[in-house]
Scaffold this motif. Sequence first.
Motif, short mmCIF file in Angstrom:
data_model
loop_
_atom_site.label_atom_id
_atom_site.label_comp_id
_atom_site.label_asym_id
_atom_site.label_seq_id
_atom_site.Cartn_x
_atom_site.Cartn_y
_atom_site.Cartn_z
N PHE B 290 0.84 -1.20 0.00
CA PHE B 290 0.00 0.00 0.00
C PHE B 290 0.88 1.25 0.00
CE2 PHE B 290 -2.12 -3.27 2.68
CZ PHE B 290 -3.05 -3.68 1.74
N SER B 291 0.38 2.31 -0.63
CA SER B 291 1.25 3.48 -0.79
C SER B 291 1.12 4.48 0.37
CB SER B 291 0.96 4.20 -2.11
OG SER B 291 -0.31 4.82 -2.04
N ARG B 292 0.01 4.46 1.10
CA ARG B 292 -0.17 5.41 2.21
C ARG B 292 -0.99 4.74 3.30
NH1 ARG B 292 -2.73 10.94 0.12
NH2 ARG B 292 -2.64 11.64 2.27
N VAL B 293 -0.34 4.11 4.25
CA VAL B 293 -1.10 3.47 5.31
C VAL B 293 -0.50 3.76 6.68
CG1 VAL B 293 -2.21 1.57 4.07
CG2 VAL B 293 0.15 1.32 4.87
N VAL B 294 -1.37 3.64 7.67
CA VAL B 294 -0.99 3.81 9.06
C VAL B 294 -0.98 2.41 9.68
CG1 VAL B 294 -1.77 4.74 11.29
CG2 VAL B 294 -2.02 6.10 9.19
N GLN B 295 0.09 2.09 10.39
CA GLN B 295 0.14 0.79 11.06
C GLN B 295 -0.51 0.90 12.44
OE1 GLN B 295 3.96 -1.19 10.97
NE2 GLN B 295 3.53 -2.31 12.86
N THR B 296 -1.38 -0.06 12.76
CA THR B 296 -1.98 -0.12 14.09
C THR B 296 -1.79 -1.51 14.67
OG1 THR B 296 -4.18 -1.03 13.65
CG2 THR B 296 -3.85 1.28 13.11
N ASP B 297 -2.06 -1.64 15.98
CA ASP B 297 -1.96 -2.95 16.62
C ASP B 297 -3.33 -3.61 16.74
OD1 ASP B 297 -3.09 -1.29 18.51
OD2 ASP B 297 -1.78 -1.90 20.15
#
Lengths: 341, 409
Positions: B290-297
């Motif tokens: 993916f080109s623009r993602v936020v990582q979460t838990d």
Amino acid sequence: MLDETGSWCRLCEVKRISAVALGSIMSFGIVSAREPANSIADLVKLETKVSQVAAKTMSATVALVSEKTGSSGSGVLVTADGLILTAAHVVQGMSEVDVYFPDGKKWLGKVLGANYSKDIGMVKMIEAGPWPHVELGESKPLEAGDWVVALGHSAGFDPARTPPIRFGRVMSDGPGNFFTTDCTLIGGDSGGPLFDLDGKLVAVNSSIGWSWKNNNHAGVDGFREDWDRLIKGQTWGTLQMNPLANPETPVLGIGMGMRSRAKGVPVQKVEPNSPAAAAGVRVGDLIRSVDGEPVREGSDLQQVLVKREVGDRVKLGILRASKSLEIEVELVKREELYKTR
Amino acid sequence: MKITQTIKYCAILLGVSTLAPAQRGKDEVPLMRPDEKKAVDDQTFGFNKALEIAVKDASKSTVLIWGRDKKPRELVYGTVVADGTQVLTKWSEIERYVDTLYVQNGSGEAAKAVVSGIFTDEDLVLLDILGESFAPAKFYESQLPLGRFLAASRPNGKPGAFGVVAVLERNLREADRAHLGIMADSKYRGEGVRIANVQPEFGAAEAGLQAGDVILKIDDRMISGLQELRNALSGKQPGDKVVVEIESAGKQQIFEVMLSNRPVFGQFSGGRLNQMERMGGDTSGVRDGFSRVVQTDMQIKANHVGGPVVDLQGRIVGVTMARADRTRTYIMGSSAVVDVLKGEADTLVEARTKIGLRKKEMAKQRLALLPKARSQGKARDPRRMRRHLSDMERLIERMDSEMEALGER
């Protein structure tokens, strides 16, 4: 005959069912120890704290990488002169280790001591510093439900991202100096820090089980006990995933007899020089409770003891010649009584 | 004493090289006392109740997407967008069912849906709802800072998962990363990075670097090993030029290398493994690139992605993109979602052609790398063996959980 330090496989299904029935008796006193989370306002408060912990601790969360072995773990700086706390297995077999900071800069660290039984280890930065570092908290008071924040360089150092933050709570306290949270960990997180909501270090990441809720950490109070030996560079202990076989697991020093019809654990042997012997536990006694908590069979007793700490005093409810009595025994490390290999 | 059941204590150490599948135990958390279980269960209950308020509005814009082969199947969630007649969802999860799709909201209202356009590179698809409109999501565009609390909504008004922002928004696309075009010699033990192989048509090869050369410096940065090399390149863009100092046959030389796009076939990912990892359904089939993602838990189920993500104030701050593994769920922030929706979508034919080409390219690159690796004693390289081992272990895990899933039915 089986001694109390035998293999884990003796915990059986029956015990689990019996244990459930005890639930409501023991659930007092825990609620007050943790921040509430029953409304959006509660959650907003928690959120603010988690963000603050992340901001405060990120720069001290390092990756420990060995180019030679290809292994990669994490660690955290706790003093301005560069003392790093980590897991013992992260620095296993190393004398020096590359220390990567979240900004991508690399420095060299010297591996100091390690206690494999607790899975704790120390590394010291070669350069004098001053280094970013975190404050030490306490792990012993932690209980199920206490909020925590885990950091670590998951899956190895990645210059394209900072060490991921995970938020969760203590699921279970023990065995010994270890405890379990639902902050999900993965390879590379080992040795990384676990913080309380004030951003104080309470543990380092150690191991995981299958479940997402089963992430194990080595408490910071374990470092305190072994601090001087670790600083001096001593290495000792055994990496042991079975908590009952861990050399530092707390024991009474008795041999358990076969299960009888009576509910309780028959004492078939008392180790000489053990705390059980000193306190007057005798062969033939039937242990029926520990600190008022009923034990129906050997596996109950094992499960109760493995969650206590060495030095704790436990009250055994004993049936001797049809009479009930109470005997208080101080728990000692398994390795002090039994030879471990 | 009678042994009625064996329970293994299942914990594994977390070193990258030592990660192994644990024996699956009976308990999620071994040694958990009943009072502890009660404490965390009560806490979970209160926490989820509080989150219900946050996801309330967003859940009206969350739909369940169905497909049909022999029988109807719940595929994944989707987010109602535009004027309420379109749904954004995860392309790879619905790809096999494009002719049999319908969407259903929390009140049970259902309608047929057809593919409107595909954002192939982000693994997203826009569906047209036929003859029905649902409550559209209002995207709240803002930066998502570290530690921000997030909840994924479900059509039924309940939170599907909770998580915090673990890593700020970033580009996961390997192809967008700067790359020299070399393979490092893993057996080399000295200072620097010895080149095992240069990839034809990439920057290093074009500049004249050769197998056996040892890279000592990139620009002014000393390169002590592979990690340092990666770090040195991490801030660069494809097309940037770097000065590379090497040692070749005892002589130091300087080259100027133009950095290339990284090959689509990342260093060690395996298409075969990806396929296998889908078994069991624990992680999303497409979970990278993916080109623009936020990582979460967030611990979201793979078939619950595609729906909106809210903050504690109930504002829609993004959509869930993929459950990547034990520690990671990716979400796309609202700004990125809005940008994607503004962009041009591929048709069904275009999307399939793109994916076909990509698979071919991956296969080609893999072939190009294989012979050299083999000649270096592929089987004896401990790092490669470890990788194979961990591949195998992951497969076993997948199969194990698949078996378990079958057992539960």
